[in-house]
Design a protein around this motif. Structure first.
Motif, PDB file in Angstrom:
ATOM      1  N   GLU A 204       0.905  -1.386  -0.021  1.00 50.43           N
ATOM      2  CA  GLU A 204      -0.039  -0.074  -0.021  1.00 50.43           C
ATOM      3  C   GLU A 204       0.790   1.262   0.057  1.00 50.43           C
ATOM      4  O   GLU A 204       0.497   2.172  -0.608  1.00 50.43           O
ATOM      5  CB  GLU A 204      -0.983  -0.002   1.040  1.00 50.43           C
ATOM      6  N   SER A 205       1.891   1.166   0.587  1.00 49.09           N
ATOM      7  CA  SER A 205       2.811   2.268   0.718  1.00 49.09           C
ATOM      8  C   SER A 205       3.504   2.696  -0.640  1.00 49.09           C
ATOM      9  O   SER A 205       4.053   3.704  -1.042  1.00 49.09           O
ATOM     10  CB  SER A 205       4.119   2.204   1.840  1.00 49.09           C
ATOM     11  N   LEU A 206       3.487   1.473  -1.586  1.00 47.49           N
ATOM     12  CA  LEU A 206       3.888   1.812  -3.007  1.00 47.49           C
ATOM     13  C   LEU A 206       2.743   2.101  -3.904  1.00 47.49           C
ATOM     14  O   LEU A 206       3.011   2.487  -4.997  1.00 47.49           O
ATOM     15  CB  LEU A 206       4.366   0.641  -3.644  1.00 47.49           C
ATOM     16  N   GLY A 207       1.637   2.389  -3.340  1.00 47.34           N
ATOM     17  CA  GLY A 207       0.433   2.739  -4.111  1.00 47.34           C
ATOM     18  C   GLY A 207      -0.578   1.913  -4.545  1.00 47.34           C
ATOM     19  O   GLY A 207      -1.537   1.991  -5.374  1.00 47.34           O
ATOM     20  N   ILE A 208      -0.492   0.584  -4.095  1.00 45.92           N
ATOM     21  CA  ILE A 208      -1.437  -0.387  -4.407  1.00 45.92           C
ATOM     22  C   ILE A 208      -2.394  -0.407  -3.533  1.00 45.92           C
ATOM     23  O   ILE A 208      -2.378  -0.300  -2.445  1.00 45.92           O
ATOM     24  CB  ILE A 208      -0.728  -1.694  -4.372  1.00 45.92           C
TER      25      ILE A 208
ATOM     26  N   ASP B 227      -7.025  -2.281  -3.679  1.00 43.67           N
ATOM     27  CA  ASP B 227      -7.767  -2.976  -4.362  1.00 43.67           C
ATOM     28  C   ASP B 227      -8.325  -2.386  -5.678  1.00 43.67           C
ATOM     29  O   ASP B 227      -8.686  -1.301  -5.647  1.00 43.67           O
ATOM     30  CB  ASP B 227      -9.058  -3.429  -3.328  1.00 43.67           C
ATOM     31  N   GLY B 228      -8.323  -3.303  -6.502  1.00 40.34           N
ATOM     32  CA  GLY B 228      -8.803  -2.785  -8.023  1.00 40.34           C
ATOM     33  C   GLY B 228      -7.723  -2.133  -8.568  1.00 40.34           C
ATOM     34  O   GLY B 228      -8.010  -1.996 -10.033  1.00 40.34           O
ATOM     35  N   VAL B 229      -6.612  -1.751  -8.241  1.00 39.84           N
ATOM     36  CA  VAL B 229      -5.225  -1.586  -9.013  1.00 39.84           C
ATOM     37  C   VAL B 229      -4.695  -2.582  -9.726  1.00 39.84           C
ATOM     38  O   VAL B 229      -4.351  -3.557  -8.993  1.00 39.84           O
ATOM     39  CB  VAL B 229      -4.490  -0.581  -8.066  1.00 39.84           C
ATOM     40  N   GLN B 230      -4.617  -2.471 -10.983  1.00 40.80           N
ATOM     41  CA  GLN B 230      -3.908  -3.438 -11.704  1.00 40.80           C
ATOM     42  C   GLN B 230      -2.259  -3.401 -11.378  1.00 40.80           C
ATOM     43  O   GLN B 230      -1.672  -2.325 -11.598  1.00 40.80           O
ATOM     44  CB  GLN B 230      -4.092  -3.475 -13.518  1.00 40.80           C
ATOM     45  N   VAL B 231      -1.754  -4.560 -11.277  1.00 33.81           N
ATOM     46  CA  VAL B 231      -0.307  -4.882 -10.776  1.00 33.81           C
ATOM     47  C   VAL B 231       0.553  -5.875 -11.661  1.00 33.81           C
ATOM     48  O   VAL B 231      -0.092  -6.925 -11.848  1.00 33.81           O
ATOM     49  CB  VAL B 231      -0.170  -5.093  -9.062  1.00 33.81           C
ATOM     50  N   ALA B 232       1.646  -5.393 -11.883  1.00 40.50           N
ATOM     51  CA  ALA B 232       2.499  -6.331 -12.717  1.00 40.50           C
ATOM     52  C   ALA B 232       3.924  -6.357 -11.892  1.00 40.50           C
ATOM     53  O   ALA B 232       4.233  -5.151 -11.504  1.00 40.50           O
ATOM     54  CB  ALA B 232       2.475  -6.054 -14.084  1.00 40.50           C
TER      55      ALA B 232
END
Length: 298
Positions: free
Chosen positions: A220-224, A226-231
């Motif tokens: 979360e501290s990196l900006g992630i 729920d609903g954010v697409q992560v790769a």
């Protein structure tokens, strides 16, 4: 889904004689002697998995250092390890699951549901005072049927555009992300727009994954959210699988870029950013992004 199995849980499972396939993935960058380490000691019944030959195809221009092997070859390897359809598989290594995560991800991607990482690996097993054995284990061949496509993946084209709509994490050490050093790949730096998220920060000093709540706070501290697409990518797609496991433990699904930076940096037409900022996403658009020939690329 929790990707982890703790030592107590594995010990209980083995004591109950519940069918469990143990995979020893002893590998580390710069240490080619994984099989020798395995022969000296491993968990009882564990089968050795050679990351370089069984979990990767030969390095090739345009595909990176550890391309995923063809589906049929991987199925042959999994059967050689004794895996049957529906088996319960636990993988481990002696490096904080950094190598074992590769086979965890590949088997999950190939359709095997019950695949886990032994949290803390061989070190945690030893610390619990549990027995190890020497020599090689050659199991009866399995019958597992594997297919591709169960885990999200992306190629270089998708990685290039990913930061426009989601978050792209670079799982390598910070100094490699910043471009200060590059021991193995053609160019130094990172994919423009990627955020530094070293895999080493997913584990504690004993090589165990951080608690779920701590991992969630980290991401979360990196900006992630729920609903954010992560790769995720790394150098060659190996330790990035570890980050996918950590994200899953934290409750965030993530895609993997298997070719990773070794593939990306080998293509001189693709830009490479240097410095501590992602580049192009909240950072300068010139000065920290280089082409393969050293000229500034926007």
């Amino acid at each position: 889904m929790n990707p982890l199995m703790d030592v107590a849980g594995l010990q209980a499972r083995l004591a109950d004689n519940r069918r469990t396939v143990l995979l020893d993935v002893r590998w580390a960058l710069g240490d080619p002697h994984g099989y020798r380490h395995y022969l000296q000691e491993h968990l009882p019944g564990a089968v050795f998995v050679d990351l370089g030959t069984e979990l990767a195809a030969p390095a090739a221009p345009g595909r990176g250092r550890h391309p995923l092997p063809p589906e049929g070859e991987f199925q042959e390897s999994a059967r050689r390890w004794g895996i049957n359809d529906g088996d319960f598989v636990v993988a481990y290594d002696d490096s904080g699951s950094m190598a074992a995560a590769r086979v965890w991800w590949m088997l999950r991607h190939a359709g095997l549901a019950e695949v886990y990482l032994l949290d803390g690996g061989l070190a945690a097993w030893r610390a619990a005072g549990l027995p190890v054995e020497a020599g090689s284990v050659v199991p009866e061949a399995g019958n597992v049927r594997l297919t591709d496509g169960r885990m999200p993946v992306l190629d270089a084209g998708a990685a290039a555009g990913w930061p426009d709509s989601g978050l792209l994490l670079d799982a390598r050490a910070g100094e490699r992300y910043r471009g200060e050093v590059e021991p193995v790949d053609p160019r130094a730096g990172h994919i423009p727009g990627a955020i530094s998220a070293p895999t080493s920060e997913n584990v504690d000093a004993n090589g165990r994954f951080l608690p779920q709540e701590a991992l969630r706070r980290r991401f979360e501290s990196l900006g992630i959210r729920d609903g954010v697409q992560v790769a995720v990518y790394c150098g060659s797609g190996v330790t990035a699988a570890h980050e996918v496991a950590a994200l899953e433990l934290a409750g965030f699904p993530a895609a993997l870029y298997p070719g990773s930076f070794s593939e990306w940096s080998g293509n001189p037409d693709l830009p490479v950013a240097t410095g501590p900022e992602p580049g192009g996403i909240g950072g300068p658009s010139t000065g920290n992004t280089e082409s393969g020939k050293g000229s500034v690329a926007l």
